[in-house]
Scaffold this motif. Structure first.
Motif, PDB file in Angstrom:
ATOM      1  N   LEU A  83       0.808  -1.305  -0.246  1.00 43.09           N
ATOM      2  CA  LEU A  83       0.312  -0.307   0.203  1.00 43.09           C
ATOM      3  C   LEU A  83       0.848   0.887   0.333  1.00 43.09           C
ATOM      4  O   LEU A  83       0.753   2.368  -1.121  1.00 43.09           O
ATOM      5  CB  LEU A  83      -0.785  -0.115   1.196  1.00 43.09           C
ATOM      6  CG  LEU A  83      -1.880  -0.847   1.195  1.00 43.09           C
ATOM      7  CD1 LEU A  83      -2.665  -0.744   2.272  1.00 43.09           C
ATOM      8  CD2 LEU A  83      -3.130  -0.457   0.153  1.00 43.09           C
ATOM      9  N   TYR A  84       1.592   1.694   0.793  1.00 45.74           N
ATOM     10  CA  TYR A  84       3.293   2.041   1.014  1.00 45.74           C
ATOM     11  C   TYR A  84       3.738   2.983  -0.565  1.00 45.74           C
ATOM     12  O   TYR A  84       3.532   3.846  -0.703  1.00 45.74           O
ATOM     13  CB  TYR A  84       3.690   2.589   2.372  1.00 45.74           C
ATOM     14  CG  TYR A  84       4.825   3.126   1.928  1.00 45.74           C
ATOM     15  CD1 TYR A  84       4.278   4.243   2.719  1.00 45.74           C
ATOM     16  CD2 TYR A  84       5.842   3.262   1.253  1.00 45.74           C
ATOM     17  CE1 TYR A  84       5.393   5.868   2.351  1.00 45.74           C
ATOM     18  CE2 TYR A  84       6.841   4.048   0.980  1.00 45.74           C
ATOM     19  CZ  TYR A  84       7.134   5.363   1.863  1.00 45.74           C
ATOM     20  OH  TYR A  84       7.378   6.418   1.723  1.00 45.74           O
ATOM     21  N   ALA A  85       3.703   1.694  -1.382  1.00 42.44           N
ATOM     22  CA  ALA A  85       4.359   1.775  -2.979  1.00 42.44           C
ATOM     23  C   ALA A  85       3.626   2.486  -4.084  1.00 42.44           C
ATOM     24  O   ALA A  85       3.638   3.386  -4.459  1.00 42.44           O
ATOM     25  CB  ALA A  85       4.992   0.603  -3.041  1.00 42.44           C
ATOM     26  N   CYS A  86       2.447   2.217  -3.364  1.00 44.18           N
ATOM     27  CA  CYS A  86       0.974   2.710  -4.528  1.00 44.18           C
ATOM     28  C   CYS A  86       0.719   3.815  -4.347  1.00 44.18           C
ATOM     29  O   CYS A  86       0.661   4.518  -4.960  1.00 44.18           O
ATOM     30  CB  CYS A  86       0.147   1.798  -3.980  1.00 44.18           C
ATOM     31  SG  CYS A  86      -0.167   0.096  -5.131  1.00 44.18           S
ATOM     32  N   GLU A  87       0.635   4.397  -2.729  1.00 40.00           N
ATOM     33  CA  GLU A  87       0.774   6.039  -2.145  1.00 40.00           C
ATOM     34  C   GLU A  87       1.771   6.452  -3.039  1.00 40.00           C
ATOM     35  O   GLU A  87       1.443   7.973  -3.249  1.00 40.00           O
ATOM     36  CB  GLU A  87       0.630   5.693  -0.804  1.00 40.00           C
ATOM     37  CG  GLU A  87      -1.110   5.532  -0.387  1.00 40.00           C
ATOM     38  CD  GLU A  87      -1.680   5.978  -0.643  1.00 40.00           C
ATOM     39  OE1 GLU A  87      -1.991   6.837  -0.476  1.00 40.00           O
ATOM     40  OE2 GLU A  87      -2.955   5.227  -0.979  1.00 40.00           O
ATOM     41  N   GLN A  88       2.339   5.884  -2.854  1.00 37.13           N
ATOM     42  CA  GLN A  88       4.056   6.640  -3.329  1.00 37.13           C
ATOM     43  C   GLN A  88       3.777   6.549  -4.866  1.00 37.13           C
ATOM     44  O   GLN A  88       4.291   7.842  -5.501  1.00 37.13           O
ATOM     45  CB  GLN A  88       6.119   6.033  -2.747  1.00 37.13           C
ATOM     46  CG  GLN A  88       5.698   5.907  -1.451  1.00 37.13           C
ATOM     47  CD  GLN A  88       6.124   7.348  -1.209  1.00 37.13           C
ATOM     48  OE1 GLN A  88       5.234   7.540  -0.530  1.00 37.13           O
ATOM     49  NE2 GLN A  88       6.621   8.055  -1.841  1.00 37.13           N
ATOM     50  N   ALA A  89       3.013   6.045  -5.260  1.00 42.12           N
ATOM     51  CA  ALA A  89       3.255   6.123  -6.807  1.00 42.12           C
ATOM     52  C   ALA A  89       2.033   7.371  -7.442  1.00 42.12           C
ATOM     53  O   ALA A  89       2.875   7.817  -8.097  1.00 42.12           O
ATOM     54  CB  ALA A  89       2.766   4.881  -7.641  1.00 42.12           C
ATOM     55  N   ILE A  90       0.987   6.935  -6.692  1.00 46.59           N
ATOM     56  CA  ILE A  90       0.137   7.985  -6.562  1.00 46.59           C
ATOM     57  C   ILE A  90       0.657   9.426  -5.802  1.00 46.59           C
ATOM     58  O   ILE A  90      -0.532  10.628  -6.643  1.00 46.59           O
ATOM     59  CB  ILE A  90      -0.893   7.727  -5.781  1.00 46.59           C
ATOM     60  CG1 ILE A  90      -1.350   6.464  -6.173  1.00 46.59           C
ATOM     61  CG2 ILE A  90      -1.826   9.079  -5.898  1.00 46.59           C
ATOM     62  CD1 ILE A  90      -2.588   5.207  -5.410  1.00 46.59           C
ATOM     63  N   LEU A  91       1.151   9.394  -5.204  1.00 49.35           N
ATOM     64  CA  LEU A  91       1.881  10.798  -4.614  1.00 49.35           C
ATOM     65  C   LEU A  91       2.571  11.837  -5.940  1.00 49.35           C
ATOM     66  O   LEU A  91       2.881  12.708  -6.092  1.00 49.35           O
ATOM     67  CB  LEU A  91       2.430  10.671  -3.404  1.00 49.35           C
ATOM     68  CG  LEU A  91       1.695  10.977  -2.188  1.00 49.35           C
ATOM     69  CD1 LEU A  91       2.826  10.777  -1.518  1.00 49.35           C
ATOM     70  CD2 LEU A  91       0.970  12.048  -1.875  1.00 49.35           C
ATOM     71  N   ILE A  92       2.967  10.626  -6.395  1.00 49.55           N
ATOM     72  CA  ILE A  92       4.273  11.879  -7.796  1.00 49.55           C
ATOM     73  C   ILE A  92       3.099  11.626  -8.951  1.00 49.55           C
ATOM     74  O   ILE A  92       3.201  12.719  -9.152  1.00 49.55           O
ATOM     75  CB  ILE A  92       5.318  10.304  -7.670  1.00 49.55           C
ATOM     76  CG1 ILE A  92       6.105   9.639  -6.846  1.00 49.55           C
ATOM     77  CG2 ILE A  92       5.590  10.666  -9.536  1.00 49.55           C
ATOM     78  CD1 ILE A  92       6.954   8.149  -7.147  1.00 49.55           C
ATOM     79  N   ASN A  93       2.647  10.765  -9.331  1.00 50.03           N
ATOM     80  CA  ASN A  93       1.778  10.939 -10.034  1.00 50.03           C
ATOM     81  C   ASN A  93       0.708  10.571 -10.339  1.00 50.03           C
ATOM     82  O   ASN A  93       0.102   9.236 -10.367  1.00 50.03           O
ATOM     83  CB  ASN A  93       2.125  10.714 -12.101  1.00 50.03           C
ATOM     84  CG  ASN A  93       1.622  11.318 -12.491  1.00 50.03           C
ATOM     85  OD1 ASN A  93       0.101  11.458 -12.716  1.00 50.03           O
ATOM     86  ND2 ASN A  93       2.050  11.385 -13.887  1.00 50.03           N
ATOM     87  N   ASP A  94      -0.863  11.204  -9.696  1.00 53.53           N
ATOM     88  CA  ASP A  94      -2.453  10.504  -9.337  1.00 53.53           C
ATOM     89  C   ASP A  94      -3.029  10.763 -10.356  1.00 53.53           C
ATOM     90  O   ASP A  94      -4.060   9.582 -10.611  1.00 53.53           O
ATOM     91  CB  ASP A  94      -3.052  11.480  -8.375  1.00 53.53           C
ATOM     92  CG  ASP A  94      -2.824  12.911  -9.442  1.00 53.53           C
ATOM     93  OD1 ASP A  94      -2.922  12.957 -10.193  1.00 53.53           O
ATOM     94  OD2 ASP A  94      -4.472  13.990  -9.010  1.00 53.53           O
ATOM     95  N   LEU A  95      -2.076  10.180 -12.076  1.00 49.20           N
ATOM     96  CA  LEU A  95      -2.967   9.730 -13.077  1.00 49.20           C
ATOM     97  C   LEU A  95      -2.343   9.001 -12.966  1.00 49.20           C
ATOM     98  O   LEU A  95      -3.005   7.721 -14.749  1.00 49.20           O
ATOM     99  CB  LEU A  95      -3.348  10.721 -14.321  1.00 49.20           C
ATOM    100  CG  LEU A  95      -3.410  12.041 -13.870  1.00 49.20           C
ATOM    101  CD1 LEU A  95      -2.962  12.913 -15.254  1.00 49.20           C
ATOM    102  CD2 LEU A  95      -5.103  12.085 -13.997  1.00 49.20           C
ATOM    103  N   LEU A  96      -1.480   7.441 -12.759  1.00 53.60           N
ATOM    104  CA  LEU A  96      -0.934   6.781 -13.261  1.00 53.60           C
ATOM    105  C   LEU A  96      -1.840   5.199 -11.758  1.00 53.60           C
ATOM    106  O   LEU A  96      -1.849   4.880 -11.468  1.00 53.60           O
ATOM    107  CB  LEU A  96       0.082   6.820 -12.028  1.00 53.60           C
ATOM    108  CG  LEU A  96       1.024   5.465 -12.199  1.00 53.60           C
ATOM    109  CD1 LEU A  96       1.553   5.110 -13.752  1.00 53.60           C
ATOM    110  CD2 LEU A  96       2.644   5.395 -11.764  1.00 53.60           C
ATOM    111  N   PHE A  97      -2.561   5.332 -13.222  1.00 54.96           N
ATOM    112  CA  PHE A  97      -3.679   3.663 -12.907  1.00 54.96           C
ATOM    113  C   PHE A  97      -3.601   3.187 -12.237  1.00 54.96           C
ATOM    114  O   PHE A  97      -4.706   2.480 -11.489  1.00 54.96           O
ATOM    115  CB  PHE A  97      -4.893   4.403 -14.322  1.00 54.96           C
ATOM    116  CG  PHE A  97      -4.238   4.139 -15.171  1.00 54.96           C
ATOM    117  CD1 PHE A  97      -4.534   1.784 -15.299  1.00 54.96           C
ATOM    118  CD2 PHE A  97      -4.146   4.389 -15.810  1.00 54.96           C
ATOM    119  CE1 PHE A  97      -3.879   1.375 -16.499  1.00 54.96           C
ATOM    120  CE2 PHE A  97      -3.436   4.040 -17.196  1.00 54.96           C
ATOM    121  CZ  PHE A  97      -3.212   2.274 -17.419  1.00 54.96           C
ATOM    122  N   PRO A  98      -2.477   2.536 -12.763  1.00 53.82           N
ATOM    123  CA  PRO A  98      -1.848   0.846 -12.554  1.00 53.82           C
ATOM    124  C   PRO A  98      -1.687   0.956 -10.684  1.00 53.82           C
ATOM    125  O   PRO A  98      -2.192  -0.186 -10.216  1.00 53.82           O
ATOM    126  CB  PRO A  98      -0.789   0.518 -12.940  1.00 53.82           C
ATOM    127  CG  PRO A  98      -0.604   1.090 -14.269  1.00 53.82           C
ATOM    128  CD  PRO A  98      -1.376   2.536 -14.024  1.00 53.82           C
TER     129      PRO A  98
END
Length: 168
Positions: free
Chosen positions: A118-133
């Protein structure tokens, strides 16, 4: 059969992800089409401009993710972690890391792995909230840990952003 327009593109490939984006943008321009800034952001979501990080990501994504042994999952985690060390803003690497942690959770049922996922996915979303995967992976983690309301919300987020990506 009639050819309306043709063009050739010659580019040096120093980084496959940025090269792909550049070719698409040039193709759009040659067809007199424009991408809005929000659609252009979707196009580049998750990419890296660091060739070494991209190479490590490819090695990780070429390793097993589903139905694999712990050693293979550990390899994916290692490659993704090293890619992120080279590019802290590499969203795709965070998503793949989240997937690997999900598989680690599924094989051990140890909640530390679902939390790391979950933390890794949250980091991805913080970087770009359009990163749908990232939303899809979060949804899968929530589903596997029995948090069904959160899973549904993440999958709805995924669906909304994925549709925008499809429009691009």
């Amino acid at each position: 059969k009639k050819i309306l327009k043709s063009a050739s593109f010659q580019e040096h490939i120093t980084n496959l992800t940025t090269w792909q984006e550049e070719v698409i943008l040039k193709l759009m321009k040659s067809l007199n089409l424009e991408l809005t800034p929000d659609k252009e952001a979707i196009l580049s979501a998750g990419n890296t401009s660091f060739p070494g990080a991209f190479n490590l990501y490819l090695q990780g994504s070429g390793s097993c993710i589903e139905n694999c042994i712990d050693k293979e999952i550990d390899d994916v985690i290692n490659f993704c972690t090293r890619a992120i060390e080279q590019d802290k803003s590499y969203g795709d690497a965070y998503v793949l890391l989240g997937e690997a942690y999900l598989q680690k959770y599924n094989s051990t049922k140890d909640s530390q792995w679902s939390q790391k996922g979950l933390y890794a996915c949250e980091q991805a979303i913080l970087i770009n909230d359009l990163l749908f995967p990232a939303y899809m992976t979060k949804g899968k983690i929530f589903r596997e840990t029995g948090q069904f309301d959160q899973a549904i919300q993440e999958l709805l987020n995924y669906q909304k952003i994925k549709q925008a990506d499809f429009d691009v």
